[in-house]
Each structure stands twice: as C-alpha cells, then as structure tokens.
Scaffold this motif. Structure first.
Motif, PDB file in Angstrom:
ATOM      1  N   MET A 177       0.630  -1.780   0.002  1.00 34.28           N
ATOM      2  CA  MET A 177      -0.055  -0.438  -0.086  1.00 34.28           C
ATOM      3  C   MET A 177       0.689   1.163  -0.077  1.00 34.28           C
ATOM      4  N   TRP A 178       2.279   0.954   0.824  1.00 38.85           N
ATOM      5  CA  TRP A 178       3.230   2.475   0.224  1.00 38.85           C
ATOM      6  C   TRP A 178       4.177   2.755  -0.970  1.00 38.85           C
ATOM      7  N   GLU A 179       3.301   1.682  -1.682  1.00 41.47           N
ATOM      8  CA  GLU A 179       4.308   1.349  -3.067  1.00 41.47           C
ATOM      9  C   GLU A 179       4.625   2.566  -3.976  1.00 41.47           C
ATOM     10  N   GLY A 180       5.711   3.300  -4.089  1.00 45.64           N
ATOM     11  CA  GLY A 180       5.283   4.868  -4.661  1.00 45.64           C
ATOM     12  C   GLY A 180       5.897   5.967  -3.823  1.00 45.64           C
ATOM     13  N   LEU A 181       5.386   5.443  -2.453  1.00 51.25           N
ATOM     14  CA  LEU A 181       5.615   6.875  -1.749  1.00 51.25           C
ATOM     15  C   LEU A 181       7.371   6.702  -1.594  1.00 51.25           C
ATOM     16  N   GLY A 182       7.792   5.435  -1.113  1.00 50.59           N
ATOM     17  CA  GLY A 182       9.467   5.649  -1.621  1.00 50.59           C
ATOM     18  C   GLY A 182       9.278   6.041   0.484  1.00 50.59           C
ATOM     19  N   SER A 194      17.028  -8.047   2.676  1.00 54.64           N
ATOM     20  CA  SER A 194      16.784  -8.044   4.009  1.00 54.64           C
ATOM     21  C   SER A 194      18.051  -7.371   4.167  1.00 54.64           C
ATOM     22  N   GLY A 195      18.561  -6.367   3.776  1.00 55.70           N
ATOM     23  CA  GLY A 195      19.358  -5.343   4.447  1.00 55.70           C
ATOM     24  C   GLY A 195      18.751  -4.113   4.744  1.00 55.70           C
ATOM     25  N   LYS A 196      19.334  -2.899   5.420  1.00 55.74           N
ATOM     26  CA  LYS A 196      18.950  -1.629   6.475  1.00 55.74           C
ATOM     27  C   LYS A 196      17.981  -0.891   5.179  1.00 55.74           C
ATOM     28  N   PHE A 197      18.479  -0.674   3.846  1.00 53.41           N
ATOM     29  CA  PHE A 197      18.531   0.033   2.465  1.00 53.41           C
ATOM     30  C   PHE A 197      17.116  -0.726   1.650  1.00 53.41           C
ATOM     31  N   LEU A 198      15.768  -0.115   1.976  1.00 55.42           N
ATOM     32  CA  LEU A 198      14.087  -1.104   1.399  1.00 55.42           C
ATOM     33  C   LEU A 198      14.199  -2.531   1.801  1.00 55.42           C
ATOM     34  N   HIS A 199      14.419  -1.946   2.747  1.00 55.28           N
ATOM     35  CA  HIS A 199      13.841  -3.820   3.284  1.00 55.28           C
ATOM     36  C   HIS A 199      12.185  -4.136   3.349  1.00 55.28           C
ATOM     37  N   GLY A 200      12.335  -5.333   3.315  1.00 52.07           N
ATOM     38  CA  GLY A 200      11.024  -6.297   2.881  1.00 52.07           C
ATOM     39  C   GLY A 200      10.552  -5.697   1.771  1.00 52.07           C
ATOM     40  N   LEU A 201      11.177  -4.795   0.634  1.00 52.00           N
ATOM     41  CA  LEU A 201      10.525  -4.965  -0.520  1.00 52.00           C
ATOM     42  C   LEU A 201      11.451  -6.229  -2.136  1.00 52.00           C
ATOM     43  N   TRP A 202      10.646  -6.557  -2.646  1.00 54.66           N
ATOM     44  CA  TRP A 202      11.126  -6.953  -3.660  1.00 54.66           C
ATOM     45  C   TRP A 202      11.583  -6.501  -4.917  1.00 54.66           C
ATOM     46  N   GLY A 203      13.508  -6.929  -5.269  1.00 51.18           N
ATOM     47  CA  GLY A 203      13.547  -6.177  -5.913  1.00 51.18           C
ATOM     48  C   GLY A 203      14.490  -6.550  -7.091  1.00 51.18           C
ATOM     49  N   PHE A 204      15.341  -6.389  -7.836  1.00 50.61           N
ATOM     50  CA  PHE A 204      16.497  -7.295  -8.728  1.00 50.61           C
ATOM     51  C   PHE A 204      17.774  -7.606  -8.002  1.00 50.61           C
ATOM     52  N   SER A 205      18.068  -8.181  -8.075  1.00 48.99           N
ATOM     53  CA  SER A 205      20.126  -8.666  -7.875  1.00 48.99           C
ATOM     54  C   SER A 205      21.489  -7.353  -8.302  1.00 48.99           C
ATOM     55  N   GLN A 264       2.895 -11.490 -11.871  1.00 51.54           N
ATOM     56  CA  GLN A 264       2.959 -11.022 -10.326  1.00 51.54           C
ATOM     57  C   GLN A 264       3.395  -9.949  -9.545  1.00 51.54           C
ATOM     58  N   ILE A 265       4.665  -9.890 -10.719  1.00 55.72           N
ATOM     59  CA  ILE A 265       5.289  -8.870 -10.282  1.00 55.72           C
ATOM     60  C   ILE A 265       4.795  -7.399  -9.742  1.00 55.72           C
ATOM     61  N   ARG A 266       3.667  -6.749 -11.200  1.00 53.09           N
ATOM     62  CA  ARG A 266       2.954  -5.829 -10.323  1.00 53.09           C
ATOM     63  C   ARG A 266       2.156  -6.083  -9.139  1.00 53.09           C
ATOM     64  N   LYS A 267       1.507  -6.901  -8.598  1.00 55.23           N
ATOM     65  CA  LYS A 267       1.514  -7.521  -7.339  1.00 55.23           C
ATOM     66  C   LYS A 267       2.361  -7.326  -5.578  1.00 55.23           C
ATOM     67  N   LEU A 268       4.044  -7.347  -6.414  1.00 58.11           N
ATOM     68  CA  LEU A 268       4.590  -7.231  -5.193  1.00 58.11           C
ATOM     69  C   LEU A 268       4.708  -6.017  -4.496  1.00 58.11           C
ATOM     70  N   ALA A 269       5.537  -6.238  -3.470  1.00 58.16           N
ATOM     71  CA  ALA A 269       5.955  -4.544  -3.143  1.00 58.16           C
ATOM     72  C   ALA A 269       7.555  -4.921  -3.760  1.00 58.16           C
ATOM     73  N   ILE A 270       7.278  -3.577  -4.789  1.00 53.96           N
ATOM     74  CA  ILE A 270       8.598  -3.469  -5.180  1.00 53.96           C
ATOM     75  C   ILE A 270       9.259  -1.972  -5.041  1.00 53.96           C
ATOM     76  N   SER A 271      10.351  -1.223  -5.249  1.00 56.82           N
ATOM     77  CA  SER A 271      10.965  -0.133  -4.823  1.00 56.82           C
ATOM     78  C   SER A 271      10.364   1.130  -6.433  1.00 56.82           C
ATOM     79  N   LYS A 272      10.523   2.685  -6.032  1.00 57.87           N
ATOM     80  CA  LYS A 272       9.761   2.570  -7.101  1.00 57.87           C
ATOM     81  C   LYS A 272      11.179   2.632  -8.726  1.00 57.87           C
ATOM     82  N   VAL A 273      12.805   2.769  -8.408  1.00 58.38           N
ATOM     83  CA  VAL A 273      13.692   2.268  -9.342  1.00 58.38           C
ATOM     84  C   VAL A 273      13.651   0.941  -9.345  1.00 58.38           C
ATOM     85  N   ASP A 274      13.116  -0.158  -8.723  1.00 55.17           N
ATOM     86  CA  ASP A 274      12.805  -1.959  -9.624  1.00 55.17           C
ATOM     87  C   ASP A 274      12.123  -1.655 -10.157  1.00 55.17           C
ATOM     88  N   GLU A 275      10.621  -0.643  -9.757  1.00 60.81           N
ATOM     89  CA  GLU A 275       9.705  -0.203 -11.653  1.00 60.81           C
ATOM     90  C   GLU A 275      10.115  -0.034 -12.677  1.00 60.81           C
TER      91      GLU A 275
END
Ligand code: SF4
Length: 318
Positions: free
Chosen positions: A79-84, A240-251, A297-308
């Motif tokens: 629900m927070w996705e995109g708000l940063g 899992s790190g401090k930065f963007l913790h919990g969000l899904w993203g590319f390696s 499926q990716i569209r339903k995950l919580a991902i950061s703006k940069v991963d979008e």
C-alpha cells in the motif's frame, strides 16, 4: 511585544479562515490514527500526492491502528509502494503492533518507533488539542525570518515556537503556520505584503537571507543490475538489508556476467545520493536466493520506484 502577538494571533486566525486549507481530510477529523498517518505520509511527500493517491486507499485497507498491526508487513509495504522512504511504513507497522490506541503524552509518543519530536507535537496538538507548537520545515523558515536568524539551533527554534504558539487556539494556529509557510513565506519570492505576520516580522525586508541555505553535493552511486529471465519469468529477491528492507527487487553485482546482455540504464534520485543502474539480462536459472515471477505477479509485489523503472525498461526492450 505580547500585545503585538495577540494581534498577530488574531490576524493568523482570520487569514486561516479565509485562505487556509481547512478541508484537508486530516484536518476535519480528530482521530489520532488518521492524523498520525497523515503526518508520517506528509514527511518528504507533497500534500497533493498523499491526498490523491495514498491516504484514502491506505485507510480503506487498514481502517484502524489495530487493523494495521494485524496485517502482514508485505501488505503494508504494497500500500506504500511508490511513496518511498519505506522505513516510514515499517515504523507505522511496528507502532501499530505496540499500541492499539495512540497515547496523548508527547514523551510516550516519542518513545514509539519512527515518531520524532515534531510528529509527536503534531499528534498532540491536532488530535488531542494540546497547546504546543509544531516544527516542520515551513514553520522553521517562518521563525527564522520573523527573528532574522541565519543559522539557529533546533533548541533555539523550539524555544521561540513555544513562546509564540497561540495557546487558546493551537489547532488553527499550527495549521495556519504550515499554510503560511507553504503558500506565502516560500523559500523564493515570499509574499510579505499578504502575510498576516507582516507587522511583527523582522526579516521582511530581505526574507530570503534567512535561514542561510546549506549547499549539499549529492553523490552518485552506480550499480549493475542482473535480471535472470527463465520461462518468461524474472528473478527477484526480497531485500533483507537496511536499505529498502522487505521490498522485492532485482539483484545487483559488482561485475556483469559475461553471458548477459546490456539493455540500458535507469536513474533515481534519493535524498542523499543519485543512483544509476546499468541493467543486464541473461537467460540462465539463478540458483541463489532469487524467486521467479511473471510480469503480472511482479505488479502485485511491493517493489521500489527504481525497480519499477527497471521493469519498464525491460518491457520496452522485449
Ligand atoms: S512577512 Fe514575509 S518573511 Fe515575514 S513571515 Fe511573512 S512572508 Fe515570511
């Protein structure tokens, strides 16, 4: 000076009634959770964005602090996705797990995760009508100009704010100060002739001198992003790190794989640095921590703006 301030309080109230943003939904409620949520969302984010895209859907999904605390963190982040600044969402969630009802005491509010001095004061005055000031960026600028302060400490500003607050009507006073800062006492071209504080303002002859602006050079960071594409699915990991913790993203890797193909770059400006991602794709299975997802499926995950932005780049190239 005291009498002068009495007049100014009256001028501020009159101005607020005519020009204030009195209809904002978090100003027409005294629900502490709604007010707290708006305060957290409005840190680093404009009113328009919060109002049009985030505040109502979030409250619809999590109508009470208890509902927020009972929800999985993934749902909150979605629900927070995109708000940063996702720590804000994580701290909201942590707070909701600790209390079902927010306390009215400022020290108890400050003891909760992610609630600083200003947010505690805002909740105390807006939800519980306490005669205390607030101190967000717009208010700081006004106080500096009122007293011709170039480089005041926070302690000095809080002292001045406590001296000036209208203890008889702190709600309207604090809301008005934010609105005056946002619409009249702006960083550039302040409109002093229309300002209800004009009579008591010492800095009105040269307001943009106060406070002194700090020049900040924002560093640039570069990353190589590796997307493994397998059976029309893309590889992502949950951070899992401090930065963007919990969000899904590319390696990301230090060096791109030889067998990968460069598809372009995306950039993103964070507060403290600018990120440049050079994006590569390869068609081998990633045997590490990655999970594979279709675009739907990716569209339903919580991902950061940069991963979008990376997903969009990928879609533009296939
Ligand atoms: S008079 Fe001008 S400088 Fe002073 S508070 Fe108002 S807008 Fe700001």
């Amino acid at each position: 000076m005291k009498n002068q301030w009495k007049t100014s309080h009256q001028n501020i109230q009159n101005w607020y009634k005519c020009h204030g943003r009195v209809d904002l939904p978090w100003r027409t409620t005294d629900d502490p959770y709604h007010i707290y949520l708006s305060e957290i969302m409005l840190q680093q984010t404009q009113v328009k964005t919060v109002l049009e895209r985030y505040y109502f859907p979030f409250l619809k999904r999590f109508p009470t602090l208890k509902a927020l605390g009972d929800a999985p963190l993934d749902d909150v982040l979605k629900m927070w996705e995109g708000l940063g600044y996702y720590n804000r969402a994580k701290n909201l969630h942590k707070t909701a797990k600790i209390v079902d009802v927010l306390p009215s005491n400022i020290d108890e509010l400050i003891a909760l995760p992610g609630i600083g001095k200003n947010t505690a004061h805002a909740v105390a005055t807006f939800a519980f009508k306490q005669p205390v000031p607030i101190m967000e960026a717009n208010v700081k600028r006004i106080l500096c100009r009122l007293h011709k302060l170039s480089t005041p400490t926070d302690k000095m500003l809080w002292q001045i704010a406590y001296d000036l607050v209208d203890t008889k009507n702190p709600f309207d006073y604090n809301q008005a100060m934010m609105d005056i800062g946002a619409t009249l006492c702006t960083p550039k071209n302040p409109q002093c002739e229309d300002c209800p504080l004009n009579e008591v303002c010492q800095g009105k002859d040269d307001p943009t001198l106060y406070p002194t602006k700090k020049k900040r050079k924002v560093p640039t960071r570069e990353q190589y992003i590796m997307i493994s594409v397998y059976n029309n699915k893309l590889s992502l990991t949950q951070r899992s790190g401090k930065f963007l913790h919990g969000l899904w993203g590319f390696s990301s890797t230090e060096v791109p794989l030889c067998a990968s193909e460069y598809i372009g770059e995306v950039t993103h400006a964070y507060t403290h640095f600018k990120l440049i991602c050079k994006v590569y794709v390869y068609d081998e299975l990633d045997k590490g921590q990655a999970h594979y997802f279709t675009i739907q499926q990716i569209r339903k995950l919580a991902i950061s703006k940069v991963d979008e932005k990376i997903v969009k780049l990928y879609l533009d190239t296939i």
